[in-house]
Scaffold this active site. Structure first.
Site, PDB file in Angstrom:
ATOM      1  N   PRO A  32      39.421  37.554  40.905  1.00 56.12           N
ATOM      2  CA  PRO A  32      39.591  36.128  41.161  1.00 56.12           C
ATOM      3  C   PRO A  32      39.094  35.728  42.547  1.00 56.12           C
ATOM      4  O   PRO A  32      39.150  36.515  43.476  1.00 56.12           O
ATOM      5  CB  PRO A  32      41.106  35.919  41.061  1.00 56.12           C
ATOM      6  CG  PRO A  32      41.701  37.250  41.353  1.00 56.12           C
ATOM      7  CD  PRO A  32      40.712  38.269  40.855  1.00 56.12           C
ATOM      8  N   ASP A  33      38.610  34.518  42.641  1.00 54.31           N
ATOM      9  CA  ASP A  33      38.149  33.966  43.902  1.00 54.31           C
ATOM     10  C   ASP A  33      39.382  33.497  44.666  1.00 54.31           C
ATOM     11  O   ASP A  33      39.759  32.338  44.620  1.00 54.31           O
ATOM     12  CB  ASP A  33      37.197  32.792  43.611  1.00 54.31           C
ATOM     13  CG  ASP A  33      36.671  32.158  44.883  1.00 54.31           C
ATOM     14  OD1 ASP A  33      37.102  32.580  45.973  1.00 54.31           O
ATOM     15  OD2 ASP A  33      35.846  31.251  44.771  1.00 54.31           O
ATOM     16  N   PHE A  34      40.015  34.433  45.398  1.00 50.50           N
ATOM     17  CA  PHE A  34      41.345  34.119  45.940  1.00 50.50           C
ATOM     18  C   PHE A  34      41.321  33.123  47.080  1.00 50.50           C
ATOM     19  O   PHE A  34      42.304  32.482  47.358  1.00 50.50           O
ATOM     20  CB  PHE A  34      42.086  35.380  46.356  1.00 50.50           C
ATOM     21  CG  PHE A  34      41.383  36.159  47.415  1.00 50.50           C
ATOM     22  CD1 PHE A  34      41.549  35.841  48.737  1.00 50.50           C
ATOM     23  CD2 PHE A  34      40.559  37.216  47.071  1.00 50.50           C
ATOM     24  CE1 PHE A  34      40.900  36.555  49.710  1.00 50.50           C
ATOM     25  CE2 PHE A  34      39.910  37.941  48.042  1.00 50.50           C
ATOM     26  CZ  PHE A  34      40.077  37.612  49.359  1.00 50.50           C
ATOM     27  N   ARG A  35      40.193  33.000  47.773  1.00 53.71           N
ATOM     28  CA  ARG A  35      40.126  32.005  48.815  1.00 53.71           C
ATOM     29  C   ARG A  35      39.688  30.648  48.255  1.00 53.71           C
ATOM     30  O   ARG A  35      39.699  29.647  48.931  1.00 53.71           O
ATOM     31  CB  ARG A  35      39.201  32.449  49.954  1.00 53.71           C
ATOM     32  CG  ARG A  35      39.891  33.406  50.911  1.00 53.71           C
ATOM     33  CD  ARG A  35      38.921  33.980  51.930  1.00 53.71           C
ATOM     34  NE  ARG A  35      39.306  35.327  52.326  1.00 53.71           N
ATOM     35  CZ  ARG A  35      39.968  35.616  53.447  1.00 53.71           C
ATOM     36  NH1 ARG A  35      40.327  34.685  54.273  1.00 53.71           N
ATOM     37  NH2 ARG A  35      40.266  36.854  53.740  1.00 53.71           N
ATOM     38  N   GLN A 101      31.855  39.079  52.180  1.00 52.68           N
ATOM     39  CA  GLN A 101      33.148  38.468  52.473  1.00 52.68           C
ATOM     40  C   GLN A 101      34.221  39.033  51.537  1.00 52.68           C
ATOM     41  O   GLN A 101      35.385  38.696  51.662  1.00 52.68           O
ATOM     42  CB  GLN A 101      33.050  36.954  52.269  1.00 52.68           C
ATOM     43  CG  GLN A 101      32.027  36.275  53.173  1.00 52.68           C
ATOM     44  CD  GLN A 101      31.829  34.816  52.804  1.00 52.68           C
ATOM     45  OE1 GLN A 101      31.062  34.465  51.914  1.00 52.68           O
ATOM     46  NE2 GLN A 101      32.541  33.954  53.484  1.00 52.68           N
ATOM     47  N   ASN A 102      33.772  39.868  50.590  1.00 55.87           N
ATOM     48  CA  ASN A 102      34.700  40.385  49.579  1.00 55.87           C
ATOM     49  C   ASN A 102      35.404  41.651  50.060  1.00 55.87           C
ATOM     50  O   ASN A 102      34.840  42.426  50.826  1.00 55.87           O
ATOM     51  CB  ASN A 102      33.956  40.669  48.280  1.00 55.87           C
ATOM     52  CG  ASN A 102      33.289  39.417  47.735  1.00 55.87           C
ATOM     53  OD1 ASN A 102      33.726  38.301  48.023  1.00 55.87           O
ATOM     54  ND2 ASN A 102      32.226  39.585  46.979  1.00 55.87           N
ATOM     55  N   ILE A 103      36.612  41.865  49.551  1.00 54.78           N
ATOM     56  CA  ILE A 103      37.379  43.048  49.951  1.00 54.78           C
ATOM     57  C   ILE A 103      37.549  44.012  48.784  1.00 54.78           C
ATOM     58  O   ILE A 103      38.366  44.910  48.822  1.00 54.78           O
ATOM     59  CB  ILE A 103      38.771  42.639  50.500  1.00 54.78           C
ATOM     60  CG1 ILE A 103      39.528  41.764  49.484  1.00 54.78           C
ATOM     61  CG2 ILE A 103      38.632  41.910  51.828  1.00 54.78           C
ATOM     62  CD1 ILE A 103      40.972  41.500  49.866  1.00 54.78           C
ATOM     63  N   ASP A 104      36.768  43.822  47.725  1.00 55.95           N
ATOM     64  CA  ASP A 104      36.952  44.628  46.519  1.00 55.95           C
ATOM     65  C   ASP A 104      36.197  45.959  46.544  1.00 55.95           C
ATOM     66  O   ASP A 104      36.360  46.778  45.643  1.00 55.95           O
ATOM     67  CB  ASP A 104      36.580  43.822  45.268  1.00 55.95           C
ATOM     68  CG  ASP A 104      35.204  43.193  45.365  1.00 55.95           C
ATOM     69  OD1 ASP A 104      34.288  43.836  45.902  1.00 55.95           O
ATOM     70  OD2 ASP A 104      35.034  42.048  44.905  1.00 55.95           O
ATOM     71  N   CYS A 127      49.660  52.494  59.321  1.00 56.74           N
ATOM     72  CA  CYS A 127      51.075  52.213  59.513  1.00 56.74           C
ATOM     73  C   CYS A 127      51.200  51.275  60.713  1.00 56.74           C
ATOM     74  O   CYS A 127      50.645  51.532  61.776  1.00 56.74           O
ATOM     75  CB  CYS A 127      51.837  53.505  59.787  1.00 56.74           C
ATOM     76  SG  CYS A 127      53.522  53.186  60.386  1.00 56.74           S
ATOM     77  N   CYS A 130      53.547  53.462  63.585  1.00 53.36           N
ATOM     78  CA  CYS A 130      53.044  54.611  64.346  1.00 53.36           C
ATOM     79  C   CYS A 130      51.520  54.701  64.348  1.00 53.36           C
ATOM     80  O   CYS A 130      50.946  55.521  65.058  1.00 53.36           O
ATOM     81  CB  CYS A 130      53.637  55.912  63.799  1.00 53.36           C
ATOM     82  SG  CYS A 130      52.953  56.406  62.209  1.00 53.36           S
ATOM     83  N   CYS A 153      57.221  57.503  58.587  1.00 50.41           N
ATOM     84  CA  CYS A 153      58.066  57.117  59.725  1.00 50.41           C
ATOM     85  C   CYS A 153      58.913  55.895  59.390  1.00 50.41           C
ATOM     86  O   CYS A 153      59.730  55.460  60.192  1.00 50.41           O
ATOM     87  CB  CYS A 153      57.217  56.829  60.961  1.00 50.41           C
ATOM     88  SG  CYS A 153      56.489  55.171  61.004  1.00 50.41           S
ATOM     89  N   SER A 189      28.231  32.654  47.377  1.00 41.49           N
ATOM     90  CA  SER A 189      29.082  32.071  48.421  1.00 41.49           C
ATOM     91  C   SER A 189      28.689  30.617  48.604  1.00 41.49           C
ATOM     92  O   SER A 189      27.497  30.280  48.573  1.00 41.49           O
ATOM     93  CB  SER A 189      28.906  32.823  49.744  1.00 41.49           C
ATOM     94  OG  SER A 189      29.566  32.125  50.788  1.00 41.49           O
ATOM     95  N   SER A 190      29.676  29.764  48.780  1.00 42.45           N
ATOM     96  CA  SER A 190      29.373  28.347  49.035  1.00 42.45           C
ATOM     97  C   SER A 190      29.392  28.056  50.540  1.00 42.45           C
ATOM     98  O   SER A 190      29.356  26.914  50.963  1.00 42.45           O
ATOM     99  CB  SER A 190      30.362  27.452  48.291  1.00 42.45           C
ATOM    100  OG  SER A 190      31.681  27.862  48.558  1.00 42.45           O
TER     101      SER A 190
HETATM  102 ZN   LIG Z   1      54.247  55.437  60.548  1.00 43.34          ZN
END
Ligand SMILES: [Zn+2]
Length: 243
Positions: A32-35, A101-104, A127, A130, A153, A189-190
């Site tokens: 999906p085009d989440f943005r 721009q995609n994170i997939d 994390c 830590c 942790c 991309s638009s």
């Molecule tokens: Zn940690």
């Protein structure tokens, strides 16, 4: 000459292509085009919460719920024709850099090597307490079990994905490549999300937009706009270039 003929000629003449890709390239993979306006809202997920760092620290569940759905979608799909076409352009030495721009992670999966994921990725997670680094496979397992990933942790684990208000990654390197490009491709991309949307301005070369719908860019500076679905365009370009 139609717009495909022109683009084919540009590709033949160019030696330094830089491409910028957005959500439109992955929708055919079911992401999906989440943005954008649709996609994610229909899942009952509010992007302002999913990608808001303060919200995430208070309640990381919406983000990981979104991520779980994205992982499940990806397992049933994979790279699209356009992802593979761009990997091919790199393979034949034409494309020097891909900015997404995609994170997939689909460009890497399609075989592209020189990729800047300007909004980050899931490949590395940390994390928040830590700083220990986690590989995606470890985090993925926890997410798929519907549990929020925590470090040994006790600290919360956050993928290296850029949230709203956080700085993007690799912009200066992307800008330098854009300055050297003789053909700049905007794909799916638009051009509404800064600073990625500024990159085409730095290219002294031809500018080609492959995007269904209008883009937020001065018409006079666009050489060709193929206003069609990315998959259809990729199919046509593959047919022409791979012959
Ligand atoms: Zn940690």
């Amino acid at each position: 000459m139609n717009e495909y003929d022109v683009l084919e000629r540009y590709i033949h003449e160019s030696n330094y292509i830089v491409a910028l890709t957005g959500a439109g390239i992955s929708t055919a993979a079911g992401i999906p085009d989440f943005r954008g306006e649709k996609g994610i809202y229909t899942l009952g997920i509010v992007p302002e919460r999913v990608f808001d760092i303060d919200y995430f620290l208070r309640d990381p569940r919406p983000f990981y719920e979104f991520t779980r759905r994205m992982i499940e979608t990806l397992e049933g799909s994979g790279p699209t024709r356009m992802h593979r076409f761009l990997a091919y352009l790199e393979e034949i030495g034409k494309l020097k850099l891909l900015v997404t721009q995609n994170i997939d992670g689909l460009h890497t999966l399609a075989g592209s090597k020189n990729v800047i994921e300007i909004h980050g990725s899931y490949r590395r997670s940390f994390c928040l307490n830590c700083g220990k680094e986690y590989d995606f496979s470890e985090v993925k397992e926890m997410i798929l079990k519907n549990t929020v990933p925590y470090c040994s942790c006790g600290g919360l684990i956050k993928p290296d994905v850029v949230f709203f208000g956080e700085g993007v990654k690799g912009f200066e390197e992307a800008r330098q490549h854009a300055c050297l490009s003789d053909l700049f491709l905007v794909v799916g991309s638009s051009l509404q999300v800064q600073p990625a949307s500024l990159l085409p301005y730095f290219s002294p070369g031809k500018l080609v937009i492959i995007n269904k719908g209008p883009v937020a860019f001065p018409r006079s500076r666009i050489d060709v706009h193929i206003d069609e679905d990315c998959e259809k365009v990729a199919e046509e370009l593959m047919r022409r270039l791979k012959k």
